[in-house]
Design a protein around this motif. Sequence first.
Motif, PDB file in Angstrom:
ATOM      1  N   VAL A   1       0.856  -1.187   0.000  1.00 20.28           N
ATOM      2  CA  VAL A   1       0.000   0.000   0.000  1.00 20.28           C
ATOM      3  C   VAL A   1       0.893   1.239   0.000  1.00 20.28           C
ATOM      4  O   VAL A   1       1.777   1.379   0.853  1.00 20.28           O
ATOM      5  N   ILE A   2       0.663   2.123  -0.971  1.00 24.79           N
ATOM      6  CA  ILE A   2       1.466   3.325  -1.161  1.00 24.79           C
ATOM      7  C   ILE A   2       0.676   4.535  -0.675  1.00 24.79           C
ATOM      8  O   ILE A   2      -0.477   4.731  -1.076  1.00 24.79           O
ATOM      9  N   PHE A   3       1.274   5.359   0.184  1.00 23.42           N
ATOM     10  CA  PHE A   3       0.643   6.575   0.700  1.00 23.42           C
ATOM     11  C   PHE A   3       1.348   7.812   0.143  1.00 23.42           C
ATOM     12  O   PHE A   3       2.573   7.821  -0.008  1.00 23.42           O
ATOM     13  N   GLU A   4       0.576   8.864  -0.107  1.00 21.80           N
ATOM     14  CA  GLU A   4       1.171  10.099  -0.620  1.00 21.80           C
ATOM     15  C   GLU A   4       1.966  10.850   0.440  1.00 21.80           C
ATOM     16  O   GLU A   4       2.960  11.504   0.123  1.00 21.80           O
TER      17      GLU A   4
ATOM     18  N   LYS B   1       2.784  11.665  -5.414  1.00 25.28           N
ATOM     19  CA  LYS B   1       4.104  11.389  -4.852  1.00 25.28           C
ATOM     20  C   LYS B   1       3.995  10.199  -3.914  1.00 25.28           C
ATOM     21  O   LYS B   1       2.890   9.716  -3.628  1.00 25.28           O
ATOM     22  N   VAL B   2       5.145   9.720  -3.431  1.00 26.45           N
ATOM     23  CA  VAL B   2       5.180   8.603  -2.490  1.00 26.45           C
ATOM     24  C   VAL B   2       5.827   9.093  -1.201  1.00 26.45           C
ATOM     25  O   VAL B   2       6.996   9.486  -1.189  1.00 26.45           O
ATOM     26  N   GLY B   3       5.047   9.071  -0.103  1.00 26.01           N
ATOM     27  CA  GLY B   3       5.560   9.544   1.173  1.00 26.01           C
ATOM     28  C   GLY B   3       5.853   8.437   2.164  1.00 26.01           C
ATOM     29  O   GLY B   3       6.741   8.566   3.013  1.00 26.01           O
TER      30      GLY B   3
ATOM     31  N   CYS C   1      12.175   9.719  -5.152  1.00 27.43           N
ATOM     32  CA  CYS C   1      11.054   9.395  -6.043  1.00 27.43           C
ATOM     33  C   CYS C   1      10.956   7.888  -6.264  1.00 27.43           C
ATOM     34  O   CYS C   1      11.968   7.219  -6.471  1.00 27.43           O
ATOM     35  N   VAL C   2       9.732   7.370  -6.204  1.00 30.55           N
ATOM     36  CA  VAL C   2       9.456   5.982  -6.566  1.00 30.55           C
ATOM     37  C   VAL C   2       8.185   5.991  -7.402  1.00 30.55           C
ATOM     38  O   VAL C   2       7.123   6.381  -6.914  1.00 30.55           O
ATOM     39  N   TRP C   3       8.284   5.558  -8.665  1.00 24.65           N
ATOM     40  CA  TRP C   3       7.132   5.672  -9.558  1.00 24.65           C
ATOM     41  C   TRP C   3       6.664   4.358 -10.154  1.00 24.65           C
ATOM     42  O   TRP C   3       5.633   4.310 -10.822  1.00 24.65           O
TER      43      TRP C   3
END
Length: 217
Positions: free
Chosen positions: A18-21, A46-48, A91-93
Amino acid sequence: MASDHQASKQQAAGSKIVIFEQENFQGRCHELNATCHNLKEAGLEKVGSILVYSGPWVGYEQPNCKGEQFVFEKGEYPRWDAWTNSRRSDCVWAFRPVKVVSRMLWGLLGRRDGDSQDHKIVLYENPSFTGKKIEIIDDDVPSFYAHGYQEKVSSVRVQSGTWVGYQYPGYRGYQYLFEKGDYKDSADFGAQQPQIQSVRRIRDMQWHQRGAFHPAS
């Protein structure tokens, strides 16, 4: 009898991240169970922070699984410096699950413990598997220097298991994912310089409750 491919599919089916901003698991989030080539297309800016429920996973600095690599195992990553200390980018995209066939899954494959090593990797000084080498079997090595190997690493052969190599001793610097196969030169594993000074095994923490990797605080 189950095949390697079937075992990998079974593991991938259970992968969840699960990716959170925002940092500390705040803001908008997006759940992944399979490869995502561009998080922006999922609506994230973005990824926080990141929660890995089952994995492992590899993240990439750029869309389409390009650029710097970041390995994520089961656990919590409340901010970017929990998953990297390379200082080049936060950054992770892109993300994809990493295939890991654990010793516990060997029963599905009909194998006995003595059939092969769980993890084996050979790192070579020069491209095309030439020059001095260091061979590692079923072990994590925080410093090649401590093992008497002070050469560059220009090619790698992974005979079994899944590994992550690091630019510096102590599992620091750029990360390089090594899955089973041959990497004839440093460009094959995404390195700008042929420099690896530590390496460790990657395990699926869903099956390996002990031996989980905990980054130093």
